[in-house]
Design a protein around this motif. Structure first.
Motif, PDB file in Angstrom:
ATOM      1  N   ALA A 228       0.836  -1.198   0.000  1.00 23.53           N
ATOM      2  CA  ALA A 228       0.000   0.000   0.000  1.00 23.53           C
ATOM      3  C   ALA A 228       0.872   1.251   0.000  1.00 23.53           C
ATOM      4  O   ALA A 228       1.821   1.354   0.780  1.00 23.53           O
ATOM      5  N   THR A 229       0.533   2.191  -0.877  1.00 23.38           N
ATOM      6  CA  THR A 229       1.265   3.448  -0.994  1.00 23.38           C
ATOM      7  C   THR A 229       0.277   4.600  -0.906  1.00 23.38           C
ATOM      8  O   THR A 229      -0.792   4.554  -1.519  1.00 23.38           O
ATOM      9  N   VAL A 230       0.656   5.640  -0.138  1.00 22.29           N
ATOM     10  CA  VAL A 230      -0.212   6.803   0.057  1.00 22.29           C
ATOM     11  C   VAL A 230       0.219   7.935  -0.866  1.00 22.29           C
ATOM     12  O   VAL A 230       1.406   8.243  -0.977  1.00 22.29           O
ATOM     13  N   TYR A 231      -0.789   8.535  -1.525  1.00 26.82           N
ATOM     14  CA  TYR A 231      -0.586   9.718  -2.368  1.00 26.82           C
ATOM     15  C   TYR A 231      -1.445  10.825  -1.779  1.00 26.82           C
ATOM     16  O   TYR A 231      -2.619  10.614  -1.493  1.00 26.82           O
ATOM     17  N   THR A 232      -0.853  12.005  -1.581  1.00 24.48           N
ATOM     18  CA  THR A 232      -1.546  13.065  -0.852  1.00 24.48           C
ATOM     19  C   THR A 232      -1.991  14.205  -1.755  1.00 24.48           C
ATOM     20  O   THR A 232      -1.631  14.267  -2.924  1.00 24.48           O
ATOM     21  N   ASN A 233      -2.792  15.063  -1.160  1.00 20.78           N
ATOM     22  CA  ASN A 233      -3.312  16.280  -1.809  1.00 20.78           C
ATOM     23  C   ASN A 233      -4.259  16.001  -2.965  1.00 20.78           C
ATOM     24  O   ASN A 233      -4.322  16.756  -3.932  1.00 20.78           O
ATOM     25  N   GLY A 234      -4.991  14.897  -2.890  1.00 24.89           N
ATOM     26  CA  GLY A 234      -6.113  14.677  -3.799  1.00 24.89           C
ATOM     27  C   GLY A 234      -5.861  13.863  -5.039  1.00 24.89           C
ATOM     28  O   GLY A 234      -6.795  13.312  -5.599  1.00 24.89           O
ATOM     29  N   TRP A 235      -4.617  13.755  -5.489  1.00 23.42           N
ATOM     30  CA  TRP A 235      -4.335  12.977  -6.690  1.00 23.42           C
ATOM     31  C   TRP A 235      -2.825  12.804  -6.791  1.00 23.42           C
ATOM     32  O   TRP A 235      -2.082  13.731  -6.480  1.00 23.42           O
ATOM     33  N   PRO A 236      -2.340  11.641  -7.230  1.00 18.74           N
ATOM     34  CA  PRO A 236      -0.890  11.465  -7.358  1.00 18.74           C
ATOM     35  C   PRO A 236      -0.276  12.469  -8.334  1.00 18.74           C
ATOM     36  O   PRO A 236      -0.842  12.718  -9.402  1.00 18.74           O
ATOM     37  N   GLU A 237       0.839  13.050  -7.944  1.00 18.02           N
ATOM     38  CA  GLU A 237       1.532  13.998  -8.818  1.00 18.02           C
ATOM     39  C   GLU A 237       1.880  13.334 -10.146  1.00 18.02           C
ATOM     40  O   GLU A 237       1.736  13.932 -11.207  1.00 18.02           O
ATOM     41  N   ASP A 238       2.343  12.094 -10.077  1.00 23.54           N
ATOM     42  CA  ASP A 238       2.623  11.290 -11.270  1.00 23.54           C
ATOM     43  C   ASP A 238       1.539  10.221 -11.340  1.00 23.54           C
ATOM     44  O   ASP A 238       1.654   9.165 -10.728  1.00 23.54           O
TER      45      ASP A 238
END
Length: 169
Positions: A39-49
């Motif tokens: 599991a990997t967390v991406y923040t601020n609403g959407w993955p930058e990549d």
């Protein structure tokens, strides 16, 4: 299996709707459970990549919903991911999207959603005594908890929905 946990942008006061913290706790639990999940967390609403989603087996969103839901502007991208069989999970406010294209997409992807002026979400103490014969409720014992409950959800009329927690305020 790879799970992408998408945490929405900060929006509420301290201790309320802690999207990033909630996703981090869930990712830690999944990664340490020894069940073959990364599991990997991406923040601020959407993955930058956003190409990281091409490797995901499931996406979980914990974010503000309604008109500001991060998925509203990504429906075509998410449809392409869904077409390859990716899992879609939404928690808490992340189940609320506007009626129309987003609502129709959620009916297709998850079987239902919180629809403004149809669904209800009061704070109250739910009491849960009985659970369905379903893997998600294995080992769950009766409990009571005060929380913000979402009910009277808009479900796909053709979906085979299995209620897990049932109570009324």
């Amino acid at each position: 299996k790879k799970v992408a946990l998408i945490a929405g942008k900060p929006s509420h006061g301290y201790g309320a709707h802690e999207h990033r913290a909630g996703c981090m706790l869930l990712a830690e639990a999944l990664n340490s459970a020894n069940i073959g999940v990364e599991a990997t967390v991406y923040t601020n609403g959407w993955p930058e990549d956003e190409s990281v989603l091409d490797q995901a087996d499931s996406i979980l969103i914990y974010a503000d919903g309604g008109g500001g839901h991060p998925f509203n502007s990504k429906l075509d991208r998410l449809k392409a991911l869904e077409n390859r069989g990716i899992g879609m999970v939404c928690i808490h406010y992340g189940v609320e999207v506007p009626k129309g294209p987003s609502g129709e997409a959620f009916l297709n992807w998850t079987g239902g959603y919180f629809e403004t002026d149809w669904s209800v979400n009061p704070h109250w103490t739910g009491t849960f005594k009985e659970f369905p014969a379903h893997p998600i409720s294995n080992g769950v014992k009766p409990f009571r908890v005060n929380d913000e409950w979402y009910y009277h959800m808009r479900f796909d009329e053709n979906a085979d929905v299995i209620p897990v927690l049932k109570d009324l305020p």
